[in-house]
Each structure stands twice: as C-alpha cells, then as structure tokens.
Design a protein around this motif. Sequence first.
Motif, mmCIF file in Angstrom:
data_model
loop_
_atom_site.group_PDB
_atom_site.id
_atom_site.type_symbol
_atom_site.label_atom_id
_atom_site.label_comp_id
_atom_site.label_asym_id
_atom_site.label_seq_id
_atom_site.Cartn_x
_atom_site.Cartn_y
_atom_site.Cartn_z
ATOM 1 N N GLU A 71 0.825 -1.208 0.000
ATOM 2 C CA GLU A 71 0.000 0.000 0.000
ATOM 3 C C GLU A 71 0.858 1.257 0.000
ATOM 4 N N ARG A 72 1.954 1.253 0.742
ATOM 5 C CA ARG A 72 2.855 2.412 0.760
ATOM 6 C C ARG A 72 3.483 2.660 -0.612
ATOM 7 N N ARG A 80 2.292 1.740 -3.524
ATOM 8 C CA ARG A 80 1.251 2.207 -4.446
ATOM 9 C C ARG A 80 0.925 3.675 -4.205
ATOM 10 N N SER A 81 0.947 4.078 -2.956
ATOM 11 C CA SER A 81 0.698 5.483 -2.638
ATOM 12 C C SER A 81 1.848 6.367 -3.141
ATOM 13 N N TRP A 82 3.092 5.919 -2.971
ATOM 14 C CA TRP A 82 4.246 6.679 -3.441
ATOM 15 C C TRP A 82 4.226 6.809 -4.964
ATOM 16 N N ALA A 142 1.521 6.958 -6.964
ATOM 17 C CA ALA A 142 0.069 7.101 -7.114
ATOM 18 C C ALA A 142 -0.367 7.256 -8.568
ATOM 19 N N TRP A 180 -0.249 3.867 -10.074
ATOM 20 C CA TRP A 180 -1.300 3.010 -9.519
ATOM 21 C C TRP A 180 -2.658 3.337 -10.145
#
Length: 414
Positions: free
Chosen positions: A281-282, A284-286, A288, A291
């Motif tokens: 999740e981290r 994918r957030s970085w 974004a 993603w």
Amino acid sequence: MRLFQFCRIQVLGLGLAVLMTIGFTIQLLGIHFQKSFDSEDARSSPIIYELQPMSTPLQGKCVPKHHIVFLKTHKTAGSTILNILHRYGDRNRLNFALPFKYQFNYPNLFHSRRVKGYNAPNRPQYDILCHHMRFNLPEVQKVMPKDSFYFTIIRDPATMAESSFSYYRSVSSAFKKSPSFKAFIYNPSQYYRPGERSNHYARNLLWFDLGFNPDAEFSEALARAGSRAVEGSFNLVLIAEYFDESMVLLKEELCWELDDVVSFKLNTRGASIPLQNVEIERLRSWNALDWYLYNYFNHTFWEKVERFGRIRMDRELKILRERRQKLAELCLESSEPVVAENIKEQGIKPFQFGQEKILGWVIRKDLKPSIRSWCVQMVTPELQYKDLIDARQFISKTHNRSEITVTPKQNLGG
C-alpha cells in the motif's frame, strides 16, 4: 454398337472404382503417417511444426499486422515481448527502426533523429519500433507508418518498485542513498529528490516512460487525463500479471499464429523480496500516478477479455501453455532458468546489470540444426538479438548471416 456402349460404361465404372480406391488408400496412408509423426518423439523431428492459428473475429480472413510500435516499459516483462517481436520480424524479414546503441537516447524523449539510418536517402519503410524509449507520439509518428499498431505493457507499481530497486540501485540517486529497500518503502521522500541522477526509476516509472512528468502532484483529474491520453495513443495495453491472457489478446489483435507469441521468460532474476500488505500500500501510494494508470487499464483489459469470451480465453490459454511446455521439453536442458555463469554460449548469455543475477536458458545439445535455430531464437536476449538484426539491416548483403557473430556492447545508452 450397344455392346460397345455397354463395355465403355463398364470400363468407365471400373476406372472410377479404381480411382476411388486409390484416393481412399492415399487418405488412409496420410492419416497413418500423420499419426506416426504425432506419436514420434519431438526431439527426432527435423523441423518445428507450427500449431494452426486460433480463430479470429474475421474467421481466419484477417491479415497479419506487420507495422508495430511497442513501448517497452521497464521491469514489466518487456524483454520477453521484445524477443517475440525480434523473432517475428526476423523470420518475416521485416525492417526494424533501431537505436544507434540499445536505447533511443533514454531517458530523454524519443526523437526521430535517434533512429539509425533515418536520415539516409534510401531508407526503407520501417515495420517495427520496439526498443527502450521515453514515449513521444509526434516523433514516433514521423518514423512509423500510419497504420501501425501501438501497444505497451504495465505492472502493479508495488512489485515493479521492488524489481526496480534491485536492478537500478547502482544508478538511481534515491536508491543509492537508501540503506535498504525496506527503509526506502517507509520513508521514500527522505532519499528522493526530483531531478537527481536516474531518479525516474524511483517514482512513477510507468508514467515517466509514457512521456509524462512523474513528479507532478497527484490529482484524479490529472491521472484520468493521462490515462485517457494513453488510451488514445495505444491500441492495446497489456498487464504483466496476466501475461498469458495478454499474449492471447495480442495474438488476436495482430492476427498472428500461436507460435509467434509463445515464449520463455527472459531477463528474470533469482529471487524477489516478499512484500507485506502495508508495504504494498505504501509503494502504491508513493507511485500514485502509476497506480491509477494500472487500475484504469486493468479495467479496460478485462473488458477486452469479456468481449473475447471467457470460455474461449480459457481454451486458448490451455493451448498456449501446452505449446510452451512442449517447446520447453524440446528446446531446454532444464525447466528452470540458470545463472549466466552456467551458459557457455555467448550469443544467449544474458547481460548482467545491477546487484541481482539475471538468469537465462541452456539449449539442449542433441538438437538437429533446424530445431536448434528455432530454439536459440526463443532464448536470445534482447541485446544480442538487436545486434543480429542490426547486422542484417546494415552490414553488406555480401555477408552470410550465419558468419556474423555479435557480442553485445556494455554501453546501454543511446
């Protein structure tokens, strides 16, 4: 007179019977020989017999596409696809738009002047453009025919980031600063600075390869606009996690035969770092923007599969995998790839870059020449294959290709 007619009819009837008997006998013999060949051990066969192409929406009346643009994104199984394109273009004597070295001046945007021979007065029409570049549609359109088929491949940015860290740690400033991949995951902004050397590998790498700004502040409007721009430029976007389904769709779109898209994985490495859910999740957030792009085209991908037909897809996946297994048993010494040190043939030894060992394949030694040639093509890495194609297109026609031995240069720029 009647007796003559009667005899003539008898003779014609007898002749017809003889012809029918001969025809029936030939048919039986043909079936027998076919069964004999099918049951024969594949390793004794003098040539590769291709499977028949699968059905198409035009019921076999489609025309194979020869004008192709493939955007080879990083760490997405692109090397395997490049081998597919190299083989197809090589076997059909198509012309590749080639870089002077191995990439089109990456990480700069693609420009037509970076194509070897583009400004020559007698340059041929290019059929395939497929080597590493940062996408720039207007310049690509200068090089390639208007009817070119455009496609690319993407991957979940979390697993892509893990692979990128392993492969590019020696060149990316952000990766080099980080003591470990775990440290980078939990605080990437501590190590990442926009514009520093090779930091495009460390954030939104797909977005960068597609020609966009990877450091743009994320907004859904921006991500949606970029995704639609990609959709407008590419006929097909494949998904690395569904590689076999991607090959079935690609074969359908290109109107190619099954053996054209059967492949062995190339440029793989020995092991990967397992990721926890929170780490995924981290990452994918970085990443974004990547993603969002992945989710967008994951959706359109499965829409295409639905239109293709799930039952049909399952059937063709089975055929594809069986054919790959058959060719692996025919061609390869081992069912698993090996480290480069165990590959004695320079022409199929993978180039080593980064901290991980890049694996390759060993070809069986007891193959007949025609089969061996086919098998070697399937495992030839992108650098060696590019050089072979370069030699065919630019070395004097008086040279016999079998006499050309090319060792890839270590400089990957271009």
